[in-house]
Design an enzyme around this catalytic site. Structure first.
Site, PDB file in Angstrom:
ATOM      1  N   CYS A 200     -54.588  30.656 -53.629  1.00 42.48           N
ATOM      2  CA  CYS A 200     -53.359  31.435 -53.414  1.00 42.48           C
ATOM      3  C   CYS A 200     -53.733  32.847 -52.979  1.00 42.48           C
ATOM      4  O   CYS A 200     -53.095  33.435 -52.103  1.00 42.48           O
ATOM      5  CB  CYS A 200     -52.526  31.492 -54.689  1.00 42.48           C
ATOM      6  SG  CYS A 200     -52.006  29.861 -55.270  1.00 42.48           S
TER       7      CYS A 200
ATOM      8  N   CYS B  15     -54.489  31.261 -59.154  1.00 43.06           N
ATOM      9  CA  CYS B  15     -55.173  30.316 -58.258  1.00 43.06           C
ATOM     10  C   CYS B  15     -55.942  31.020 -57.140  1.00 43.06           C
ATOM     11  O   CYS B  15     -55.365  31.820 -56.410  1.00 43.06           O
ATOM     12  CB  CYS B  15     -54.159  29.289 -57.768  1.00 43.06           C
ATOM     13  SG  CYS B  15     -53.836  29.196 -56.035  1.00 43.06           S
TER      14      CYS B  15
END
Length: 105
Positions: free
Chosen positions: A33, A30
């Site tokens: 992230c 991600c």
């Protein structure tokens, strides 16, 4: 220090702590992230009174579902096994937003 959860039992023990425990639900793929990773170390330094752990949403889908983690990264705060705070991914994009969330616990 950030602990990486590798077993459900470890997670259950971690959230049972009397003090505040912050769990970061994340994945390897991600982009948001990765952005969080860029500033999270400074935040953990400022909040050393809390325990910190990361957990991979893809490795533990049942836990993510149980805690209603839709977007990632999400920061969840636990005390005595109870979830007392949940910062959803849309609001976890800046150090300011994360600090404000933690300071208001």
């Amino acid at each position: 220090m950030m602990k990486n959860i590798s077993a459900e039992q470890e997670y259950r023990e971690q959230i049972k702590q009397e003090g505040l425990t912050v769990g970061i639900f994340t994945t390897t793929w991600c982009p948001d992230c990765k952005r969080l990773d860029m500033f999270i170390d400074e935040i953990t330094q400022e909040h050393q009174d809390k325990q910190w752990f990361t957990i991979d949403r893809d490795e533990f889908p049942e836990i993510s579902e149980e805690q209603t983690v839709m977007g990632i990264p999400s920061l969840l705060v636990f005390k005595n096994g109870e979830k007392i705070g949940h910062l959803h991914s849309a609001n976890a994009k800046t150090p300011e937003a994360v600090n404000e969330f933690l300071n208001n616990l």
